[in-house]
Enzyme design. Structure first.
Site, mmCIF file in Angstrom:
data_model
loop_
_atom_site.group_PDB
_atom_site.id
_atom_site.type_symbol
_atom_site.label_atom_id
_atom_site.label_comp_id
_atom_site.label_asym_id
_atom_site.label_seq_id
_atom_site.Cartn_x
_atom_site.Cartn_y
_atom_site.Cartn_z
ATOM 1 N N GLU A 1 -0.146 -19.756 -14.328
ATOM 2 C CA GLU A 1 -1.298 -20.197 -13.538
ATOM 3 C C GLU A 1 -2.502 -19.385 -13.993
ATOM 4 O O GLU A 1 -2.460 -18.161 -14.014
ATOM 5 C CB GLU A 1 -0.987 -19.925 -12.054
ATOM 6 N N CYS B 1 4.647 0.661 7.424
ATOM 7 C CA CYS B 1 3.915 1.625 6.605
ATOM 8 C C CYS B 1 2.917 2.404 7.471
ATOM 9 O O CYS B 1 3.342 3.240 8.256
ATOM 10 C CB CYS B 1 3.274 0.937 5.413
ATOM 11 N N LYS C 1 -15.997 -38.406 -9.896
ATOM 12 C CA LYS C 1 -16.874 -37.854 -10.939
ATOM 13 C C LYS C 1 -16.641 -36.350 -11.184
ATOM 14 O O LYS C 1 -16.580 -35.925 -12.345
ATOM 15 C CB LYS C 1 -18.333 -38.150 -10.595
ATOM 16 N N GLU D 1 8.111 -7.001 4.321
ATOM 17 C CA GLU D 1 7.501 -8.336 4.203
ATOM 18 C C GLU D 1 7.467 -8.842 2.762
ATOM 19 O O GLU D 1 7.365 -10.044 2.538
ATOM 20 C CB GLU D 1 6.089 -8.341 4.800
ATOM 21 N N HIS E 1 7.769 -1.757 2.884
ATOM 22 C CA HIS E 1 7.206 -3.072 3.223
ATOM 23 C C HIS E 1 8.291 -4.149 3.183
ATOM 24 O O HIS E 1 8.485 -4.778 2.142
ATOM 25 C CB HIS E 1 6.098 -3.438 2.229
ATOM 26 N N GLN F 1 -13.799 -36.049 -13.422
ATOM 27 C CA GLN F 1 -14.105 -36.462 -14.804
ATOM 28 C C GLN F 1 -14.848 -35.355 -15.550
ATOM 29 O O GLN F 1 -14.543 -35.047 -16.698
ATOM 30 C CB GLN F 1 -14.962 -37.734 -14.798
ATOM 31 N N SER G 1 -9.840 -22.161 -4.816
ATOM 32 C CA SER G 1 -9.054 -22.328 -3.573
ATOM 33 C C SER G 1 -8.463 -23.728 -3.402
ATOM 34 O O SER G 1 -8.360 -24.242 -2.292
ATOM 35 C CB SER G 1 -9.905 -22.021 -2.324
ATOM 36 N N LEU G 2 -8.081 -24.354 -4.511
ATOM 37 C CA LEU G 2 -7.445 -25.667 -4.398
ATOM 38 C C LEU G 2 -5.934 -25.535 -4.182
ATOM 39 O O LEU G 2 -5.255 -26.515 -3.906
ATOM 40 C CB LEU G 2 -7.702 -26.497 -5.660
ATOM 41 N N GLY G 3 -5.435 -24.328 -4.323
ATOM 42 C CA GLY G 3 -4.002 -24.144 -4.105
ATOM 43 C C GLY G 3 -3.176 -24.272 -5.375
ATOM 44 O O GLY G 3 -2.071 -24.794 -5.353
HETATM 45 N N1 GLN Z 1 -2.338 4.806 4.029
HETATM 46 C C1 GLN Z 1 -0.940 5.115 4.215
HETATM 47 C C2 GLN Z 1 -0.375 5.862 3.025
HETATM 48 O O1 GLN Z 1 -0.951 5.815 1.946
HETATM 49 C C3 GLN Z 1 -0.150 3.851 4.481
HETATM 50 C C4 GLN Z 1 -0.170 2.869 3.350
HETATM 51 C C5 GLN Z 1 0.256 1.495 3.743
HETATM 52 O O2 GLN Z 1 0.245 1.141 4.925
HETATM 53 N N2 GLN Z 1 0.594 0.659 2.776
HETATM 54 O O3 GLN Z 1 0.639 6.500 3.132
#
Ligand code: GLN
Length: 537
Positions: free
Chosen positions: A145, A385, A193, A513, A511, A196, A18-20
């Site tokens: 990475e 979703c 240290k 996002e 999605h 190192q 978790s150092l990024g």
């Molecule tokens: N569980 C739901 C499905 O499989 C929604 C999936 C989700 O939100 N990514 O359809």
């Protein structure tokens, strides 16, 4: 002589996890990209799962999905958000996948009776995966990475592969090692240290780091840098400080100040013709830190103790907020804590609501209660979703009066299965990698919010689900005001629903996002924030 122009940069980590590493890798990539180089980043994960798709978000945070349908580590999300460039299956490899490939080959007889071993067979496969991206000829730099911490049993074959590649005349590479320099408050000292030891451990595996990035909570003096350089066999200019940043988006600029990109170019003997052109990024940061307005939205999910479970949603909100000069405060609301009775206590003071994706029964009635509140109180709503599926169930139950409406994911024999298993999922028995995954087209309806947001008729968005809207009910929904405003052009699957009796109520089966980036915020999140700002005025 190297066989291609591609340079390979390996990023390893020591002392602690978790150092990024992901953010440092993405920041270096950003700086190189802003000098005109083409860069991609790859993550090698040492666990045995074939991909993180089957991992509980509590274990590993969000599962990020690429356009080509790979379920991957959340660091790939950072790579795309920083670089504005798509990643793919090739950008994330796990030990499970490496072994699966090698064992399948063994079963096919491809090793011609040889004993199959970690060296050379596993390490060869690791090296092949590392070089796949370089061999496309598309990249000047491939940054790889390596997940985990040097010294872990699981990491050994990867470090060995790096060692071999460093000696490969066809490969031009360097190693950046990221460590922690802890501050001891009792003695008021920064301690080198652990660094190192970590560098030594890497050396024991035959790998000498070329650049050290020191994570620290206190500023590191030139003296300490000199000491680290001396003890760790590294040139002084290649000891880089990585102090805590206010936001992850500051890190490219911090790394630029520390000249990480210049040091890399020097090590590769590449003349840097131009300074990084990073003005747009700076503008983003300037706006991030100087918002003109503020709003609060609720994010209802069942993994909210671990914000990484909804990382891409959170980042998408930040991007869209910044591009609207708006600071968005996110109120994380646990779906399990919500009931129809208490929902107003949680949501009444909010300006907008997002109901998150998810799987399984836990917390679903809380999500449905939240949707109901948003629908009845004209609260701008974005369902993603499972969030969209909850919006459909809520509408069916409370507007269409199908009291027993449900998704067959949770109630297999639901009387009104308004969300049901997709046709091509019915014969699937395996869990991993079997969902409807990756980018699919979606046709938008004239006059819809979606159409206004995207400004296009046909879009592509990434999916990760098994269940879908049951088209048997479409007419009833549309007659009652919930319209399907986005449809899959080939299969007719409902990808977007909008409640036309509400100022801003959108549910998406995909999605959004996953495709928001710093410089290109997602149109739906943009529209959502704008709608809220408008409603607030
Ligand atoms: N569980 C739901 C499905 O499989 C929604 C999936 C989700 O939100 N990514 O359809």
């Amino acid at each position: 002589m190297p066989d291609s122009k591609t340079k390979y940069i390996f990023v390893t980590g020591g002392v602690t996890s978790s150092l990024g590493k992901g953010i440092i890798s993405a920041s270096l990539a950003k700086l190189l990209q802003s000098r005109g180089y083409s860069v991609t980043i790859q993550k090698l994960d040492p666990y045995i799962n074939v991909d993180p798709g089957t991992l509980n978000p509590y274990e590993h945070g969000e599962c990020y999905v690429t356009e080509d349908g790979a379920e991957t580590d959340l660091d790939l999300g950072h790579y795309e958000r920083f670089l504005d460039r798509k990643t793919s299956q090739a950008n994330n490899v796990t030990t499970g996948r490496i072994y699966q490939h090698v064992i399948n080959k063994e079963r096919e007889g491809a090793y011609l009776g040889k004993t199959v071993q970690v060296i050379p067979h596993i390490t060869d496969e690791i090296k092949r995966r590392i070089r796949i991206l370089g061999k496309t000829g598309d990249y000047d730099f491939v940054i790889t990475e390596i997940g985990g911490t040097v010294g872990d049993i699981e990491s050994l074959p990867y470090i060995e592969a790096v060692r071999q590649l460093k000696w490969d005349p066809e490969v031009d590479s360097l190693v950046i090692h990221l460590t922690l320099v802890p501050y001891l408050s009792t003695s008021g000292e920064l301690k080198t240290k652990p660094t190192q030891h970590s560098v030594k451990q890497l050396q024991e595996s035959g790998v000498q780091a070329d650049i050290l990035v020191l994570r620290t909570e206190q500023s590191i003096s030139e003296d300490i840098k000199r000491k680290v350089a001396l003890f760790c066999n590294i040139s002084e200019d290649a000891v880089i400080e990585s102090a805590n940043a206010e936001t992850i988006y500051d890190v490219p600029l911090l790394m630029q100040k520390e000249r990480l990109d210049e040091v890399v170019l020097n090590k590769f003997k590449l003349a840097s013709a131009s300074e990084p052109d990073i003005q747009e990024w700076k503008n983003f940061l300037e706006r991030l830190k100087n918002p003109k307005q503020k709003l609060r939205i609720g994010l209802v999910g069942k993994y909210i103790e671990l914000k990484d479970s909804y990382l891409s949603i959170n980042e998408s909100i930040i991007h869209a907020g910044v591009h609207n000069d708006t600071e968005v405060e996110v109120e994380w609301i646990h779906s399990e804590s919500l009931t129809e009775e208490n929902v107003s206590n949680h949501l009444a003071s909010l300006d907008g609501l997002i109901v998150a994706p998810g799987f399984g029964e836990r917390g679903i009635e809380g999500k449905i209660a939240a949707v109901k509140y948003a629908r009845e109180h004209d609260l701008p709503f974005l369902g993603i979703c499972l969030g969209m599926q909850c919006a459909v169930i809520e509408y069916a139950r409370n507007v269409l009066n199908f009291a027993e409406a449900h998704t067959t994911e949770i109630k297999a024999d639901a009387k009104e299965p308004v969300i049901f298993l997709m046709e091509d999922q019915k014969t699937v028995t395996e869990k991993g990698g079997t969902m409807r995954l990756g980018a699919y087209e979606c046709k938008l309806a004239e006059g819809s919010i979606a159409k206004a947001a995207y400004g296009e008729d046909l879009i592509t968005e990434r999916h990760r689900h098994r269940f879908e809207f049951n088209n048997k009910y479409l007419e009833a929904f549309e007659a009652a005001g919930m319209k399907a405003t986005g449809l899959n052009p080939s299969g007719g699957m409902v990808e977007i629903v909008e409640n036309t009796n509400h100022p801003w109520f959108v549910g998406v089966q995909f999605h959004p996002e996953y495709s928001s980036t710093v410089l290109n915020p997602h149109p739906l999140f943009m529209e959502f924030i704008q709608a809220i700002n408008k409603q607030k005025q």
